[in-house]
Write a protein that holds these residues in place. Structure first.
Motif, PDB file in Angstrom:
ATOM      1  N   LEU A   1      -3.924   2.331   0.213  1.00  0.00           N
ATOM      2  CA  LEU A   1      -3.656   3.206  -1.020  1.00  0.00           C
ATOM      3  C   LEU A   1      -2.326   2.688  -0.743  1.00  0.00           C
ATOM      4  O   LEU A   1      -1.810   2.697  -2.224  1.00  0.00           O
ATOM      5  CB  LEU A   1      -2.448   4.419   0.412  1.00  0.00           C
ATOM      6  CG  LEU A   1      -3.504   5.889   0.239  1.00  0.00           C
ATOM      7  CD1 LEU A   1      -2.785   6.784   0.878  1.00  0.00           C
ATOM      8  CD2 LEU A   1      -4.481   6.453  -0.891  1.00  0.00           C
ATOM      9  N   VAL A   2      -1.769   1.810  -0.375  1.00  0.00           N
ATOM     10  CA  VAL A   2      -0.401   0.904  -0.361  1.00  0.00           C
ATOM     11  C   VAL A   2      -1.250   0.322  -1.755  1.00  0.00           C
ATOM     12  O   VAL A   2      -0.121  -0.483  -2.099  1.00  0.00           O
ATOM     13  CB  VAL A   2       0.595   0.747   0.671  1.00  0.00           C
ATOM     14  CG1 VAL A   2       1.141  -0.236   0.333  1.00  0.00           C
ATOM     15  CG2 VAL A   2       0.549   1.635   1.584  1.00  0.00           C
ATOM     16  N   PHE A   3      -1.647  -0.540  -1.464  1.00  0.00           N
ATOM     17  CA  PHE A   3      -2.208  -1.574  -2.140  1.00  0.00           C
ATOM     18  C   PHE A   3      -3.557  -1.252  -3.016  1.00  0.00           C
ATOM     19  O   PHE A   3      -3.860  -2.298  -4.136  1.00  0.00           O
ATOM     20  CB  PHE A   3      -2.418  -3.300  -1.333  1.00  0.00           C
ATOM     21  CG  PHE A   3      -1.627  -3.093  -0.816  1.00  0.00           C
ATOM     22  CD1 PHE A   3       0.084  -4.072  -1.051  1.00  0.00           C
ATOM     23  CD2 PHE A   3      -1.397  -3.118   0.760  1.00  0.00           C
ATOM     24  CE1 PHE A   3       0.477  -4.672  -0.463  1.00  0.00           C
ATOM     25  CE2 PHE A   3      -0.250  -3.524   1.490  1.00  0.00           C
ATOM     26  CZ  PHE A   3       0.681  -4.453   1.061  1.00  0.00           C
ATOM     27  N   ASN A   4      -3.720   0.117  -3.084  1.00  0.00           N
ATOM     28  CA  ASN A   4      -4.707   0.189  -4.155  1.00  0.00           C
ATOM     29  C   ASN A   4      -6.110  -0.469  -4.515  1.00  0.00           C
ATOM     30  O   ASN A   4      -6.513  -1.052  -4.988  1.00  0.00           O
ATOM     31  CB  ASN A   4      -4.022  -0.067  -5.322  1.00  0.00           C
ATOM     32  CG  ASN A   4      -4.563   0.737  -6.782  1.00  0.00           C
ATOM     33  OD1 ASN A   4      -5.384   1.852  -6.460  1.00  0.00           O
ATOM     34  ND2 ASN A   4      -4.243  -0.069  -7.835  1.00  0.00           N
ATOM     35  N   GLU A   5      -7.085  -0.241  -2.604  1.00  0.00           N
ATOM     36  CA  GLU A   5      -7.488  -0.275  -3.069  1.00  0.00           C
ATOM     37  C   GLU A   5      -9.112   1.155  -2.624  1.00  0.00           C
ATOM     38  O   GLU A   5      -8.721   1.778  -1.380  1.00  0.00           O
ATOM     39  CB  GLU A   5      -8.013  -1.096  -1.303  1.00  0.00           C
ATOM     40  CG  GLU A   5      -8.155  -2.797  -1.435  1.00  0.00           C
ATOM     41  CD  GLU A   5      -8.644  -3.384   0.082  1.00  0.00           C
ATOM     42  OE1 GLU A   5      -9.814  -3.701  -0.161  1.00  0.00           O
ATOM     43  OE2 GLU A   5      -7.802  -3.446   0.457  1.00  0.00           O
TER      44      GLU A   5
ATOM     45  N   CYS B   1     -10.416  15.777  -6.948  1.00  0.00           N
ATOM     46  CA  CYS B   1     -10.319  15.155  -6.433  1.00  0.00           C
ATOM     47  C   CYS B   1     -10.385  14.758  -4.468  1.00  0.00           C
ATOM     48  O   CYS B   1      -8.811  15.059  -4.991  1.00  0.00           O
ATOM     49  CB  CYS B   1     -10.653  13.645  -6.979  1.00  0.00           C
ATOM     50  SG  CYS B   1     -10.465  12.475  -6.403  1.00  0.00           S
ATOM     51  N   ILE B   2     -11.073  14.621  -3.546  1.00  0.00           N
ATOM     52  CA  ILE B   2     -10.075  14.324  -2.506  1.00  0.00           C
ATOM     53  C   ILE B   2     -11.028  12.542  -2.262  1.00  0.00           C
ATOM     54  O   ILE B   2     -11.552  12.535  -2.122  1.00  0.00           O
ATOM     55  CB  ILE B   2     -11.254  14.851  -1.305  1.00  0.00           C
ATOM     56  CG1 ILE B   2     -10.599  16.679  -1.955  1.00  0.00           C
ATOM     57  CG2 ILE B   2     -10.759  14.462   0.200  1.00  0.00           C
ATOM     58  CD1 ILE B   2     -11.638  17.673  -0.668  1.00  0.00           C
ATOM     59  N   GLY B   3      -9.973  12.058  -1.182  1.00  0.00           N
ATOM     60  CA  GLY B   3      -9.485  11.101  -0.771  1.00  0.00           C
ATOM     61  C   GLY B   3      -9.748  11.401   0.505  1.00  0.00           C
ATOM     62  O   GLY B   3      -9.511  11.884   0.748  1.00  0.00           O
TER      63      GLY B   3
ATOM     64  N   ALA C   1       2.088   3.952  -2.294  1.00  0.00           N
ATOM     65  CA  ALA C   1       0.703   5.218  -2.232  1.00  0.00           C
ATOM     66  C   ALA C   1       0.847   6.038  -2.867  1.00  0.00           C
ATOM     67  O   ALA C   1      -0.217   6.525  -3.131  1.00  0.00           O
ATOM     68  CB  ALA C   1       1.085   5.404  -0.351  1.00  0.00           C
ATOM     69  N   TYR C   2       1.589   6.479  -2.722  1.00  0.00           N
ATOM     70  CA  TYR C   2       1.738   8.361  -3.525  1.00  0.00           C
ATOM     71  C   TYR C   2       0.903   7.598  -5.206  1.00  0.00           C
ATOM     72  O   TYR C   2      -0.072   8.405  -5.722  1.00  0.00           O
ATOM     73  CB  TYR C   2       3.090   9.142  -3.683  1.00  0.00           C
ATOM     74  CG  TYR C   2       2.681   9.919  -4.425  1.00  0.00           C
ATOM     75  CD1 TYR C   2       2.128  11.608  -4.303  1.00  0.00           C
ATOM     76  CD2 TYR C   2       3.385  10.078  -5.691  1.00  0.00           C
ATOM     77  CE1 TYR C   2       2.354  11.985  -4.752  1.00  0.00           C
ATOM     78  CE2 TYR C   2       3.438  11.463  -6.550  1.00  0.00           C
ATOM     79  CZ  TYR C   2       3.243  12.537  -5.917  1.00  0.00           C
ATOM     80  OH  TYR C   2       2.962  13.694  -6.696  1.00  0.00           O
ATOM     81  N   ASP C   3       2.462   6.342  -5.349  1.00  0.00           N
ATOM     82  CA  ASP C   3       1.982   6.288  -7.025  1.00  0.00           C
ATOM     83  C   ASP C   3       0.190   5.939  -7.555  1.00  0.00           C
ATOM     84  O   ASP C   3      -0.598   6.694  -8.340  1.00  0.00           O
ATOM     85  CB  ASP C   3       2.436   5.577  -7.673  1.00  0.00           C
ATOM     86  CG  ASP C   3       4.087   5.696  -7.672  1.00  0.00           C
ATOM     87  OD1 ASP C   3       4.192   6.904  -7.420  1.00  0.00           O
ATOM     88  OD2 ASP C   3       4.997   4.985  -7.936  1.00  0.00           O
ATOM     89  N   ASN C   4      -0.237   5.531  -6.740  1.00  0.00           N
ATOM     90  CA  ASN C   4      -1.621   5.219  -6.514  1.00  0.00           C
ATOM     91  C   ASN C   4      -3.002   5.813  -6.468  1.00  0.00           C
ATOM     92  O   ASN C   4      -2.933   6.135  -7.278  1.00  0.00           O
ATOM     93  CB  ASN C   4      -1.665   3.587  -5.537  1.00  0.00           C
ATOM     94  CG  ASN C   4      -1.386   2.251  -5.503  1.00  0.00           C
ATOM     95  OD1 ASN C   4      -0.954   2.089  -6.921  1.00  0.00           O
ATOM     96  ND2 ASN C   4      -0.604   1.479  -4.429  1.00  0.00           N
ATOM     97  N   MET C   5      -2.288   6.368  -5.481  1.00  0.00           N
ATOM     98  CA  MET C   5      -3.490   7.836  -5.015  1.00  0.00           C
ATOM     99  C   MET C   5      -2.876   8.685  -6.712  1.00  0.00           C
ATOM    100  O   MET C   5      -4.263   9.402  -7.146  1.00  0.00           O
ATOM    101  CB  MET C   5      -2.931   8.997  -3.379  1.00  0.00           C
ATOM    102  CG  MET C   5      -3.148   9.859  -3.796  1.00  0.00           C
ATOM    103  SD  MET C   5      -2.630  10.853  -2.219  1.00  0.00           S
ATOM    104  CE  MET C   5      -2.854  12.640  -3.094  1.00  0.00           C
ATOM    105  N   THR C   6      -1.910   9.636  -7.477  1.00  0.00           N
ATOM    106  CA  THR C   6      -1.747  10.108  -7.994  1.00  0.00           C
ATOM    107  C   THR C   6      -2.587   9.162  -9.498  1.00  0.00           C
ATOM    108  O   THR C   6      -3.748  10.033 -10.578  1.00  0.00           O
ATOM    109  CB  THR C   6      -0.560  10.467  -8.393  1.00  0.00           C
ATOM    110  OG1 THR C   6       0.190   8.907  -8.415  1.00  0.00           O
ATOM    111  CG2 THR C   6      -0.367  11.775  -7.672  1.00  0.00           C
ATOM    112  N   ALA C   7      -2.520   8.139  -9.659  1.00  0.00           N
ATOM    113  CA  ALA C   7      -2.867   7.359 -10.852  1.00  0.00           C
ATOM    114  C   ALA C   7      -4.578   7.003 -10.743  1.00  0.00           C
ATOM    115  O   ALA C   7      -5.167   7.364 -11.367  1.00  0.00           O
ATOM    116  CB  ALA C   7      -2.201   6.025 -10.760  1.00  0.00           C
ATOM    117  N   ALA C   8      -5.033   6.633  -9.183  1.00  0.00           N
ATOM    118  CA  ALA C   8      -6.441   7.806  -8.956  1.00  0.00           C
ATOM    119  C   ALA C   8      -7.496   8.566  -9.031  1.00  0.00           C
ATOM    120  O   ALA C   8      -8.130   9.098  -9.326  1.00  0.00           O
ATOM    121  CB  ALA C   8      -6.941   6.851  -7.614  1.00  0.00           C
TER     122      ALA C   8
END
Ligand code: F6P
Length: 351
Positions: A72-76, A31-33, A113-120
């Motif tokens: 990324l920081v605020f999970n949008e 998956c690519i963001g 940002a990293y936590d949200n990115m990996t959770a997504a």
């Protein structure tokens, strides 16, 4: 039918260059963001479209990250399908929105940002933006070992390793149209105009718009400006039967830009009926030119090829018409340099 993603090896052509891809180079990326960051630039939407569609074509899932690193920081983070990018190639601005994110400059912000990115479920990023955005990308990639490919999205054209950035050509054309209009009134009133253009700390927009508009001089941060020299140049023009003069001045907070320069010239040479026009953010808007749409499309596709190729920490650039990979460290150095011949050209052609 998209090519098989988990084939053992895959031969691809990147603009005439053959590459063999192995499972290892593509390993783990599903998956690519994609995000746009910093000042918006015309062609960012064309780039988002190209990244999204090329990724889907190659079997990746795609997620759109809203408001640059803020998202990324605020999970949008939103799911992107092929239709998510329909009918956007012609639009200025960015459908993903953009921001300059203070939080991402802190270790806590990047951790979130990293936590949200990996959770997504995002395994790799394509970052579209200018030097600040790519500086952030470089740091994030180093800290968290995230594969990131950058696309040069800025009107300023101030990134290293690429002949042009996405948005630069459209901004140049916007300036050209505005200055053409100013020439009408400058000529009718026999006036001197100082026109301030953007460019951050670089003079590319100023220099090339001066050539494109037949302006009398370009004042850029890369050169020292002596008021005397400038006045002599303008004087020379007026003496040679010119009845108007346009000086393109690159924005420059250190010197005060066009306003400060015009004040100095007016004080020392009150015979001139001088005016100042600051073009401002109008330069960032509008439908992208064909040049920017094509550049963004090629670069967006190349970003996905780069990920397939196992590349990371590189920006996609263009040199002599060919796509190149530029290490972030080179891209963010401000040492592309100004073409002295171009400055000379403004002078020669304004006699
Ligand atoms: O980097 C693009 C740019 O438009 C520069 O040319 C300019 O200096 C800056 O952004 C303006 O930023 P802001 O939109 O935050 O005022």
């Amino acid at each position: 039918m998209p090519p098989l993603f988990f084939a053992e090896t895959r031969k691809i052509t990147i603009f005439g260059r053959f590459c063999f891809l192995t499972n290892e180079s593509m390993a783990g990326i599903k998956c690519i963001g994609v995000l746009t960051s910093g000042g918006d630039a015309p062609g960012m939407n064309a780039a988002i479209r190209a990244v999204t569609r090329s990724a889907i074509y190659n079997g990746f899932a795609v997620k759109g990250i809203m408001r640059g690193y803020k998202g990324l920081v605020f999970n949008e983070i939103v799911e992107f399908k092929s239709q998510s990018v329909s009918n956007i190639i012609q639009l200025g601005g960015t459908i993903l929105k953009t921001a300059r994110c203070k939080e991402f400059t802190t270790p806590e912000g990047r951790k979130a940002a990293y936590d949200n990115m990996t959770a997504a479920g995002i395994d790799a990023l394509v970052v579209i933006g200018g030097d600040g955005s790519l500086t952030g990308a470089r740091l994030f990639a180093q800290e968290y070992n995230v594969p990131i490919v950058g696309l040069p999205g800025t009107i300023d054209n101030d990134l290293g390793g690429t002949d042009s950035t996405i948005g630069y050509d459209t901004a140049l054309n916007t300036i050209m149209e505005a200055v053409d209009k100013l020439r009408d009134t400058a000529s009718s009133h026999e006036r001197l105009f100082f026109v301030e253009v953007m460019g951050h700390t670089a003079g590319y927009l100023a220099l090339n718009s001066a050539i494109a508009t037949g302006s009398e001089a370009a004042i850029i941060p890369e050169m020292e400006t002596e008021v005397d020299q400038l006045a002599e140049l303008i004087n020379h023009g007026f003496r040679k039967s010119k009845n108007s003069a346009i000086v393109i001045v690159a924005e420059n907070p250190k010197t005060g830009g066009a306003t400060a320069l015009a004040e100095r010239v007016k004080k020392e040479f009150p015979q001139y009926d001088a005016r100042v026009t600051i073009l401002g953010h109008i330069q960032r808007g509008g439908s992208p030119t064909a040049v920017d749409r094509i550049l963004a499309s090629r670069m967006g596709e190349a970003a996905i090829e780069a990920i397939l190729d196992g590349q990371r920490n590189v920006m996609i650039g263009i040199e002599n018409g060919k796509i190149v990979y530029v290490p972030f460290v080179k891209a963010i150095q401000h040492n592309k340099g100004i073409d002295r011949n171009a400055l000379e050209l403004v002078k020669i052609l304004s006699i």
